[in-house]
Design an enzyme around this catalytic site. Structure first.
Site, short mmCIF file in Angstrom:
data_model
loop_
_atom_site.label_atom_id
_atom_site.label_comp_id
_atom_site.label_asym_id
_atom_site.label_seq_id
_atom_site.Cartn_x
_atom_site.Cartn_y
_atom_site.Cartn_z
N SER A 159 0.87 -1.18 0.00
CA SER A 159 0.00 0.00 0.00
C SER A 159 0.90 1.22 0.00
CB SER A 159 -0.85 -0.04 1.28
OG SER A 159 -1.49 1.20 1.49
N TYR A 172 -2.14 -1.24 10.40
CA TYR A 172 -2.13 -1.45 8.94
C TYR A 172 -0.80 -0.97 8.34
CZ TYR A 172 -3.93 -1.27 4.09
OH TYR A 172 -4.13 -1.44 2.73
N1 LIG Z 1 -8.72 -0.51 -1.44
C1 LIG Z 1 -7.68 0.27 -1.17
O1 LIG Z 1 -7.80 1.49 -1.11
C2 LIG Z 1 -6.33 -0.33 -0.97
C3 LIG Z 1 -5.21 0.52 -1.04
C4 LIG Z 1 -3.93 -0.01 -0.88
C5 LIG Z 1 -3.78 -1.36 -0.66
N2 LIG Z 1 -4.88 -2.17 -0.58
C6 LIG Z 1 -4.66 -3.59 -0.36
O2 LIG Z 1 -5.15 -4.30 -1.49
C7 LIG Z 1 -5.51 -5.63 -1.12
C8 LIG Z 1 -6.89 -5.97 -1.67
O3 LIG Z 1 -7.86 -5.17 -1.04
P1 LIG Z 1 -9.21 -4.69 -1.77
O4 LIG Z 1 -9.10 -3.22 -1.95
O5 LIG Z 1 -9.48 -5.54 -2.94
O6 LIG Z 1 -10.27 -4.94 -0.58
P2 LIG Z 1 -11.48 -6.00 -0.43
O7 LIG Z 1 -11.88 -5.96 1.00
O8 LIG Z 1 -12.51 -5.74 -1.45
O9 LIG Z 1 -10.81 -7.40 -0.80
C9 LIG Z 1 -9.96 -8.10 0.08
C10 LIG Z 1 -10.24 -9.57 -0.10
O10 LIG Z 1 -9.36 -10.30 0.78
C11 LIG Z 1 -10.11 -11.30 1.43
N3 LIG Z 1 -9.50 -11.64 2.72
C12 LIG Z 1 -9.42 -10.85 3.83
N4 LIG Z 1 -8.89 -11.54 4.84
C13 LIG Z 1 -8.61 -12.78 4.37
C14 LIG Z 1 -8.05 -13.95 4.95
N5 LIG Z 1 -7.70 -13.97 6.25
N6 LIG Z 1 -7.89 -15.04 4.19
C15 LIG Z 1 -8.28 -15.04 2.88
N7 LIG Z 1 -8.85 -13.97 2.29
C16 LIG Z 1 -8.99 -12.85 3.02
C17 LIG Z 1 -11.48 -10.68 1.61
O11 LIG Z 1 -12.48 -11.66 1.89
C18 LIG Z 1 -11.68 -9.95 0.30
O12 LIG Z 1 -12.27 -10.76 -0.69
C19 LIG Z 1 -5.39 -5.66 0.41
O13 LIG Z 1 -4.17 -6.25 0.77
C20 LIG Z 1 -5.41 -4.20 0.79
O14 LIG Z 1 -4.79 -3.97 2.03
C21 LIG Z 1 -6.14 -1.68 -0.73
#
Ligand SMILES: NC(=O)c1ccc[n+]([C@@H]2O[C@H](COP(=O)([O-])OP(=O)(O)OC[C@H]3O[C@@H](n4cnc5c(N)ncnc54)[C@H](O)[C@@H]3O)[C@@H](O)[C@H]2O)c1
Length: 280
Positions: A159, A172
């Site tokens: 991130s 985080y």
């Molecule tokens: N959305 C943002 O703004 C953003 C920004 C920077 C980084 N990220 C990172 O991107 C990645 C994806 O996030 P996203 O934005 O798609 O969010 P999201 O919540 O839509 O998707 C995350 C997915 O991970 C799954 N997950 C969570 N915990 C889990 C576990 N213990 N075991 C298996 N699966 C698990 C969830 O069920 C979900 O389907 C994450 O690592 C997040 O930290 C997101």
């Protein structure tokens, strides 16, 4: 025309929705088969911020990959549970024959208090999923990659919070910085096997993780019922480019590049896809 990852198999965690689903679709569009895992249920410490993915979400990912005429093996597994994760991966490899690309994408966002007020449970859940879960993913897949002796590409999702501090988001931010240390170490350990390891660093991405009232409130602490439009205005001030957030596909395109042979000499890199967030 052959796809950019034609004939490869990609292992993706957190593939039920959001960026993970988008990575599965984008890699499948370019010729990869997919091994998808997701917890597909609510997580206690996250429930108060945004709802978890569901089994229906994971089934939708399967449907969308199959619609591209690619194969997908999907399983419900928690990245905190090494045994379950390894079993899901091993079954996928048994069915699809090999694994070449890894997207350690599963993660949760829990935030809101200064570090001294974060509860033990909230701290632990974030570290267990965002850091230990990423290590579990690597630990499960590396023996396959080394044994195959055909190289590989591992992309860890960090991130902008893996490159900068964020007040009120200590657990985080710590987990996402730690992912960079793991990435750099893995890149060195695996380079002799021609296995590349990189991290991607998204700014806000339009997924359920941030498009919710709890996250809007983090950016608009004084607003009573912050709307998406109000949040977009504030989010836009954090990026250099004039956008509030990016789309999951923008991150998928970076993952695809790092996974493809176009990046054959790119390893150990922290790649921001952040609309200029980290240079501001
Ligand atoms: N959305 C943002 O703004 C953003 C920004 C920077 C980084 N990220 C990172 O991107 C990645 C994806 O996030 P996203 O934005 O798609 O969010 P999201 O919540 O839509 O998707 C995350 C997915 O991970 C799954 N997950 C969570 N915990 C889990 C576990 N213990 N075991 C298996 N699966 C698990 C969830 O069920 C979900 O389907 C994450 O690592 C997040 O930290 C997101």
């Amino acid at each position: 025309m052959a796809g950019r990852v034609e004939g490869k198999v990609a292992f993706i965690t957190g593939a039920a929705r959001g960026q993970g689903r988008s990575h599965a679709i984008r890699l499948a569009e370019e010729g990869a088969d997919i091994i998808a895992v997701d917890i597909a249920e609510d997580i206690d410490s996250v429930r108060r911020f945004y709802p978890g993915a569901t089994e229906a979400d994971l089934a939708e990912t399967v449907k969308q990959v199959e619609a591209l005429d690619r194969r997908i093996v999907a399983a419900k597994a928690d990245v905190r549970d090494y045994g379950a994760l390894k079993q899901a991966l091993d079954s996928g490899v048994a069915e699809l024959g090999h694994v070449d690309i890894v997207s350690a994408n599963a993660g949760i966002f829990v935030f809101g208090e200064p570090a001294q007020l974060v509860t033990e449970g909230d701290w632990q859940d974030v570290i267990d999923i965002n850091l230990t879960g990423v290590w579990h993913t690597a630990k499960a897949v590396i023996p396959h990659l080394i044994e195959q002796a055909t190289g590989g590409s591992i992309v860890l999702t960090s991130s902008t919070a893996g490159l900068k501090g964020f007040p009120g988001v200590s657990q985080y931010t710590a987990s996402k910085h730690a992912v960079v240390g793991l990435m750099r170490t893995l890149a060195l350990e695996l380079a002799p096997h021609s296995i590349r390891v990189n991290s991607v660093h998204p700014t806000g991405v339009a997924t359920d993780m941030i498009l919710n009232e709890a996250t809007f409130r983090l950016f608009l602490p004084d607003a009573e019922n912050p709307s998406r439009e109000q949040a977009a205005e504030v989010f836009a001030t954090t990026n250099a480019l004039p956008v509030p957030w990016v789309e999951p596909r923008d991150i998928s395109n970076a993952v695809l590049f790092l996974a493809s042979d176009e990046a054959r000499y790119v390893t150990g890199v922290t790649l921001p896809v952040d609309a200029g967030f980290t240079i501001k």
